[in-house]
Design a protein around this motif. Sequence first.
Motif, PDB file in Angstrom:
ATOM      1  N   ILE A 113      38.736  34.482  46.607  1.00  0.00           N
ATOM      2  CA  ILE A 113      39.102  33.080  46.813  1.00  0.00           C
ATOM      3  C   ILE A 113      39.894  32.986  48.127  1.00  0.00           C
ATOM      4  N   ALA A 114      40.106  31.782  48.574  1.00  0.00           N
ATOM      5  CA  ALA A 114      40.979  31.571  49.723  1.00  0.00           C
ATOM      6  C   ALA A 114      41.933  30.443  49.375  1.00  0.00           C
ATOM      7  N   VAL A 115      43.195  30.669  49.664  1.00  0.00           N
ATOM      8  CA  VAL A 115      44.217  29.634  49.483  1.00  0.00           C
ATOM      9  C   VAL A 115      44.852  29.404  50.854  1.00  0.00           C
ATOM     10  N   ALA A 116      44.608  28.225  51.388  1.00  0.00           N
ATOM     11  CA  ALA A 116      45.028  27.953  52.776  1.00  0.00           C
ATOM     12  C   ALA A 116      44.505  29.083  53.668  1.00  0.00           C
ATOM     13  N   TRP A 117      45.403  29.745  54.425  1.00  0.00           N
ATOM     14  CA  TRP A 117      44.932  30.795  55.333  1.00  0.00           C
ATOM     15  C   TRP A 117      44.853  32.162  54.667  1.00  0.00           C
ATOM     16  N   MET A 118      45.237  32.204  53.387  1.00  0.00           N
ATOM     17  CA  MET A 118      45.340  33.503  52.710  1.00  0.00           C
ATOM     18  C   MET A 118      44.108  33.780  51.856  1.00  0.00           C
ATOM     19  N   LYS A 119      43.784  35.058  51.764  1.00  0.00           N
ATOM     20  CA  LYS A 119      42.650  35.468  50.939  1.00  0.00           C
ATOM     21  C   LYS A 119      43.164  36.223  49.714  1.00  0.00           C
ATOM     22  N   GLY A 120      42.366  36.189  48.664  1.00  0.00           N
ATOM     23  CA  GLY A 120      42.780  36.891  47.463  1.00  0.00           C
ATOM     24  C   GLY A 120      41.669  36.952  46.455  1.00  0.00           C
ATOM     25  N   ARG A 121      42.043  37.105  45.195  1.00  0.00           N
ATOM     26  CA  ARG A 121      41.047  37.215  44.134  1.00  0.00           C
ATOM     27  C   ARG A 121      41.509  36.424  42.911  1.00  0.00           C
ATOM     28  N   LEU A 122      40.522  36.034  42.102  1.00  0.00           N
ATOM     29  CA  LEU A 122      40.772  35.238  40.889  1.00  0.00           C
ATOM     30  C   LEU A 122      40.031  35.882  39.733  1.00  0.00           C
ATOM     31  N   ARG A 123      40.688  35.932  38.598  1.00  0.00           N
ATOM     32  CA  ARG A 123      40.049  36.486  37.406  1.00  0.00           C
ATOM     33  C   ARG A 123      40.489  35.681  36.196  1.00  0.00           C
ATOM     34  N   THR A 124      39.575  35.499  35.250  1.00  0.00           N
ATOM     35  CA  THR A 124      39.915  34.725  34.056  1.00  0.00           C
ATOM     36  C   THR A 124      40.068  35.638  32.843  1.00  0.00           C
ATOM     37  N   TYR A 125      40.867  35.154  31.909  1.00  0.00           N
ATOM     38  CA  TYR A 125      41.215  35.943  30.720  1.00  0.00           C
ATOM     39  C   TYR A 125      41.199  35.033  29.477  1.00  0.00           C
ATOM     40  N   THR A 126      41.009  35.668  28.344  1.00  0.00           N
ATOM     41  CA  THR A 126      41.197  34.983  27.069  1.00  0.00           C
ATOM     42  C   THR A 126      42.526  35.454  26.480  1.00  0.00           C
ATOM     43  N   ILE A 127      43.302  34.489  25.990  1.00  0.00           N
ATOM     44  CA  ILE A 127      44.554  34.868  25.307  1.00  0.00           C
ATOM     45  C   ILE A 127      44.419  34.406  23.862  1.00  0.00           C
ATOM     46  N   GLY A 128      44.123  35.292  22.975  1.00  0.00           N
ATOM     47  CA  GLY A 128      43.980  34.937  21.580  1.00  0.00           C
ATOM     48  C   GLY A 128      42.899  33.877  21.408  1.00  0.00           C
ATOM     49  N   ALA A 129      43.048  33.076  20.368  1.00  0.00           N
ATOM     50  CA  ALA A 129      42.052  32.050  20.096  1.00  0.00           C
ATOM     51  C   ALA A 129      42.481  30.737  20.739  1.00  0.00           C
ATOM     52  N   GLY A 130      41.585  30.154  21.459  1.00  0.00           N
ATOM     53  CA  GLY A 130      41.828  28.798  21.937  1.00  0.00           C
ATOM     54  C   GLY A 130      42.667  28.662  23.182  1.00  0.00           C
ATOM     55  N   THR A 131      42.945  29.737  23.871  1.00  0.00           N
ATOM     56  CA  THR A 131      43.706  29.638  25.112  1.00  0.00           C
ATOM     57  C   THR A 131      43.080  30.557  26.158  1.00  0.00           C
ATOM     58  N   THR A 132      43.022  30.056  27.354  1.00  0.00           N
ATOM     59  CA  THR A 132      42.508  30.881  28.448  1.00  0.00           C
ATOM     60  C   THR A 132      43.559  30.941  29.558  1.00  0.00           C
ATOM     61  N   ALA A 133      43.413  31.930  30.368  1.00  0.00           N
ATOM     62  CA  ALA A 133      44.331  32.069  31.500  1.00  0.00           C
ATOM     63  C   ALA A 133      43.545  32.490  32.729  1.00  0.00           C
ATOM     64  N   THR A 134      44.071  32.103  33.873  1.00  0.00           N
ATOM     65  CA  THR A 134      43.483  32.495  35.147  1.00  0.00           C
ATOM     66  C   THR A 134      44.579  33.113  35.982  1.00  0.00           C
ATOM     67  N   SER A 135      44.286  34.268  36.541  1.00  0.00           N
ATOM     68  CA  SER A 135      45.250  34.900  37.434  1.00  0.00           C
ATOM     69  C   SER A 135      44.687  34.886  38.844  1.00  0.00           C
ATOM     70  N   ILE A 136      45.486  34.406  39.763  1.00  0.00           N
ATOM     71  CA  ILE A 136      45.079  34.361  41.171  1.00  0.00           C
ATOM     72  C   ILE A 136      46.141  35.077  41.983  1.00  0.00           C
ATOM     73  N   ALA A 137      45.718  36.051  42.765  1.00  0.00           N
ATOM     74  CA  ALA A 137      46.653  36.745  43.660  1.00  0.00           C
ATOM     75  C   ALA A 137      46.098  36.675  45.071  1.00  0.00           C
ATOM     76  N   TYR A 138      46.947  36.355  46.005  1.00  0.00           N
ATOM     77  CA  TYR A 138      46.542  36.264  47.402  1.00  0.00           C
ATOM     78  C   TYR A 138      47.720  36.703  48.251  1.00  0.00           C
ATOM     79  N   ASN A 139      47.435  37.027  49.483  1.00  0.00           N
ATOM     80  CA  ASN A 139      48.525  37.643  50.255  1.00  0.00           C
ATOM     81  C   ASN A 139      48.610  37.136  51.678  1.00  0.00           C
TER      82      ASN A 139
END
Lengths: 182, 494
Positions: A113-139
Amino acid sequence: MKRSAIAAVVAGFGAAAALLFLVASGPPQTGSISTARPLWVETKWPFPMDQWGEGKAFQCKAADCGRDLRLYVRAKIGFCSSTIGVADDSELERLSDFDFMKGAVARGGSHEIAVAWMKGRLRTYTIGAGTTATSIAYNNESDALVATIVADGAEPAAEPIVIAFLSGEPMQRWVKKTLGVE
Amino acid sequence: MKVLLDARLDSWGRKAGTAAFAAVLFAGAAVAADAPKIGDPPEASNMRLVGYNDLQGRSAYQPTIHRQGDRWIAYIGHHGGTDDVLKPVNPVTGQAEFNGTSIIDVTDAAHPKYLRHLPGQEGTYEAGGGQMTRVCDGKDLPKGDASAVYLLRTFGGAAHEIWNVADPANPKLITRLEGLKDTHKSWWECKTGVAFLVSGVSTWRVRRMTEVYDLSDPAKPIKIREFGLPGQEPGSAGKVPTELHGMISTGPEGNRVYFGYGTNKGGVLQIVDRAKLINGPKEPTPENLRSPVIGEMEMSPLNGAHTTYPLGKMTIPQFASDKFASQRDMVMIVDEGLINECQPGEARQMIWFVDATVEAKPMVVSSYSVPEEAGNFCQRGGRFGSHSSNESMAPVFFRKLAFITWFNAGVRAIDIRDPYHPKEVGFFIPPITEATDKRCIKVDGKDKCKVAIQSNNVETDDRGYIYVVDRANTGLHILEVTGPARDIAGLPAK
């Protein structure tokens, strides 16, 4: 200046700063997630102190984002390789704030992914039943920014909504100040 | 400021202790503290410069001092080059060479002789060079060539190499272990050949973990196992525990390996049964990773564990009359400061003393930190905080004095005879030179740079010399202790 007066000024600045984050970010979204302009409201950082200190916390209501979203973003100064950046799943997971999404199980690999001028990565996760999470790290050089988005429901938060908010001017102002690049 | 004043008095001669002169010194010290200048004298207390080498202006990490017959040889690992000078010129060959390993004859400590530069991996800063060095004699290794002397070094982050340095001016490559993501501060037992290599095996979830090798025959390395904290191993998920920094083994006699995880955050001290680690089940499952662990101590998330230096059993002076537990098993932990000029993103990094008498429940009992106000160190430029300790266990200093590098505060001599109450008894801050590299912070989006000493790593030899190397390219300073610090070591007065 008396202490109460200082407190009033500080409170005023705080309110103004909070308002700055009450923004309409990016173009109106289409599709099943939301047709409204997403409104992100800054909230209190809900997590206890750890080695990375406090970051910024936001909420976007279902009426604005299609479902309730909670976003947590903070800097991890000096925690990233300036030469390879957030190169792969391993690096993303090393940087991610798993304490914000306990029991997270990855739903596949990450992507760039790109956030403004920074590049990084995004990954999605399941947290138990009925909840999801997305982690984005960029530098930016050796400093990492890590955003965690927790969403109700089985579908992750819409990537364009989140990326648009993170790339938007108010957030970038905070990023630049935090990283000392402005 | 008193410490600085003492330093100047010590450096320039205590005879000149008049009030007027002291006032001039006081003012001068204040200026110097904010902006070191080329030509300034070193700042010192109870430590004295014996010899110097500029290391060809290369950023330096681990010095290892080894006795080879009648000679004393220093093997000094280097970080990669800088953005400005990727390949410094080696004056001996006239060639530009990527930073690697400097080999220096320090038999005459006052006149060190540069013998050879062994180039390392291409790259800048931690991405290149050959940071780590360990040395074993072939006659000590169970299957070594008795005539050989072996240098184990890292090759950037990509490999570990073993060279025969019996003739230190003409090293010969013996072995290369490559295909790694990263390398760092390894340990090699000379009597057994077992090596604990800080490596980055691609399937692991961290850049740095442990590969245990049998290097008893350096020409035929045998991998024993991989090791790390549960959650770092291949196939695991969720939170990734803090990555490894380094370890120190006490060998078969002590049967312990002390691992340090983290640099400036999330530190973990791990005490491991060496025999179980080497001989236990090797598949990197969470159970097998836990099996040899005797004790683990999570530090405050604000601090890391760069070096975990076992001091062994020490009689604590204030407990000497106690009928129970008057001796304690002590470990010194050294954090690493990473951030320049005390900027956001990092808490103060220092040293900690851990009572590990009950190994399953180690506990921090004391700490030491250089007083910032003594030298305005947050304003001097570069990093201020601890980094690394000497790792020699030679009797001259062991359990008496520990030497800790503190970046822009130089090297500090700490009296550790009572590890419940460590106290500083000396220091040496080298002067900057033309070669000293700048260190920058961002102010209003622009680089604001200062030139300051960055004492990086330190080692001692059996003779009582202290070898301090600089991360900002200032070179090698060979020191000795003086005054009360010398008395503590039991060295003859000079």
